[in-house]
Design a protein around this motif. Sequence first.
Motif, PDB file in Angstrom:
ATOM      1  N   TYR A  12      -9.333   3.585  -1.712  1.00  0.00           N
ATOM      2  CA  TYR A  12      -8.140   3.367  -2.810  1.00  0.00           C
ATOM      3  C   TYR A  12      -8.615   3.468  -4.242  1.00  0.00           C
ATOM      4  O   TYR A  12      -8.271   3.622  -5.169  1.00  0.00           O
ATOM      5  CB  TYR A  12      -6.970   2.686  -2.529  1.00  0.00           C
ATOM      6  CG  TYR A  12      -6.186   3.101  -1.301  1.00  0.00           C
ATOM      7  CD1 TYR A  12      -5.338   4.226  -1.613  1.00  0.00           C
ATOM      8  CD2 TYR A  12      -6.200   2.679  -0.246  1.00  0.00           C
ATOM      9  CE1 TYR A  12      -4.576   4.803  -0.688  1.00  0.00           C
ATOM     10  CE2 TYR A  12      -5.572   3.054   0.858  1.00  0.00           C
ATOM     11  CZ  TYR A  12      -4.666   4.235   0.772  1.00  0.00           C
ATOM     12  OH  TYR A  12      -3.941   4.723   1.652  1.00  0.00           O
ATOM     13  N   ALA A  44      -2.104  11.826  -8.888  1.00  0.00           N
ATOM     14  CA  ALA A  44      -1.400  12.145  -7.526  1.00  0.00           C
ATOM     15  C   ALA A  44      -2.092  12.916  -6.428  1.00  0.00           C
ATOM     16  O   ALA A  44      -1.983  12.389  -5.374  1.00  0.00           O
ATOM     17  CB  ALA A  44       0.013  13.030  -7.882  1.00  0.00           C
ATOM     18  N   LEU A  45      -2.848  13.789  -6.828  1.00  0.00           N
ATOM     19  CA  LEU A  45      -3.760  14.534  -6.094  1.00  0.00           C
ATOM     20  C   LEU A  45      -4.882  13.662  -5.368  1.00  0.00           C
ATOM     21  O   LEU A  45      -4.970  13.788  -3.986  1.00  0.00           O
ATOM     22  CB  LEU A  45      -4.501  15.741  -6.697  1.00  0.00           C
ATOM     23  CG  LEU A  45      -3.629  17.028  -6.926  1.00  0.00           C
ATOM     24  CD1 LEU A  45      -4.492  17.902  -7.931  1.00  0.00           C
ATOM     25  CD2 LEU A  45      -3.313  17.505  -5.669  1.00  0.00           C
ATOM     26  N   THR A  48      -3.031  10.638  -3.082  1.00  0.00           N
ATOM     27  CA  THR A  48      -2.502  11.357  -1.882  1.00  0.00           C
ATOM     28  C   THR A  48      -3.717  11.772  -0.832  1.00  0.00           C
ATOM     29  O   THR A  48      -3.662  11.516   0.290  1.00  0.00           O
ATOM     30  CB  THR A  48      -1.794  12.751  -2.225  1.00  0.00           C
ATOM     31  OG1 THR A  48      -0.842  12.360  -3.113  1.00  0.00           O
ATOM     32  CG2 THR A  48      -1.266  13.387  -0.975  1.00  0.00           C
ATOM     33  N   THR A  49      -4.776  12.262  -1.358  1.00  0.00           N
ATOM     34  CA  THR A  49      -5.964  12.552  -0.650  1.00  0.00           C
ATOM     35  C   THR A  49      -6.372  11.378   0.063  1.00  0.00           C
ATOM     36  O   THR A  49      -6.914  11.283   1.277  1.00  0.00           O
ATOM     37  CB  THR A  49      -7.044  13.211  -1.540  1.00  0.00           C
ATOM     38  OG1 THR A  49      -6.511  14.450  -1.910  1.00  0.00           O
ATOM     39  CG2 THR A  49      -8.356  13.493  -0.546  1.00  0.00           C
ATOM     40  N   PHE A  51      -4.860   8.717   0.630  1.00  0.00           N
ATOM     41  CA  PHE A  51      -4.050   8.010   1.548  1.00  0.00           C
ATOM     42  C   PHE A  51      -3.933   8.871   3.068  1.00  0.00           C
ATOM     43  O   PHE A  51      -4.090   8.218   3.907  1.00  0.00           O
ATOM     44  CB  PHE A  51      -2.632   8.103   0.932  1.00  0.00           C
ATOM     45  CG  PHE A  51      -1.446   7.911   1.997  1.00  0.00           C
ATOM     46  CD1 PHE A  51      -1.302   6.738   2.440  1.00  0.00           C
ATOM     47  CD2 PHE A  51      -0.653   9.163   2.890  1.00  0.00           C
ATOM     48  CE1 PHE A  51      -0.360   6.514   3.413  1.00  0.00           C
ATOM     49  CE2 PHE A  51       0.338   8.900   3.659  1.00  0.00           C
ATOM     50  CZ  PHE A  51       0.305   7.516   4.161  1.00  0.00           C
ATOM     51  N   LEU A  52      -4.253  10.086   2.735  1.00  0.00           N
ATOM     52  CA  LEU A  52      -4.395  10.944   3.843  1.00  0.00           C
ATOM     53  C   LEU A  52      -5.684  10.685   4.849  1.00  0.00           C
ATOM     54  O   LEU A  52      -5.722  10.548   5.939  1.00  0.00           O
ATOM     55  CB  LEU A  52      -4.181  12.307   3.529  1.00  0.00           C
ATOM     56  CG  LEU A  52      -2.918  12.998   3.252  1.00  0.00           C
ATOM     57  CD1 LEU A  52      -3.040  14.417   2.815  1.00  0.00           C
ATOM     58  CD2 LEU A  52      -1.933  12.723   4.219  1.00  0.00           C
TER      59      LEU A  52
END
Length: 96
Positions: A12, A44-45, A48-49, A51-52
């Motif tokens: 993160y 955001a991109l 999100t990446t 997180f995934l």
Amino acid sequence: MITQKQKTVTIYALPLVLLCIPLLGNLFSKEINWSVSDFLIAGALLFTTAFLINLVRNRIKKQSQKVLICILILLALALIWIELAVGIFGSPFAGS
């Protein structure tokens, strides 16, 4: 040995480090001109990446499946980023 928590923090923290590069460029160069919306979309991109990838790391057991899914996630990030920057597919939200 790196603990699970340290790996998660690293995953993160990487988007923050990557977002500091254009921020410094914005501050010290006239050639880089990111707006607030550019930073929000990039954040955001990237988050999100992250997180995934963290989700895949924690849920998938087989190492080969983890690697394959993470590569697919990073490929999707790259394609979306390139589309937003230069518009390789010609979508309505493509860059100039």
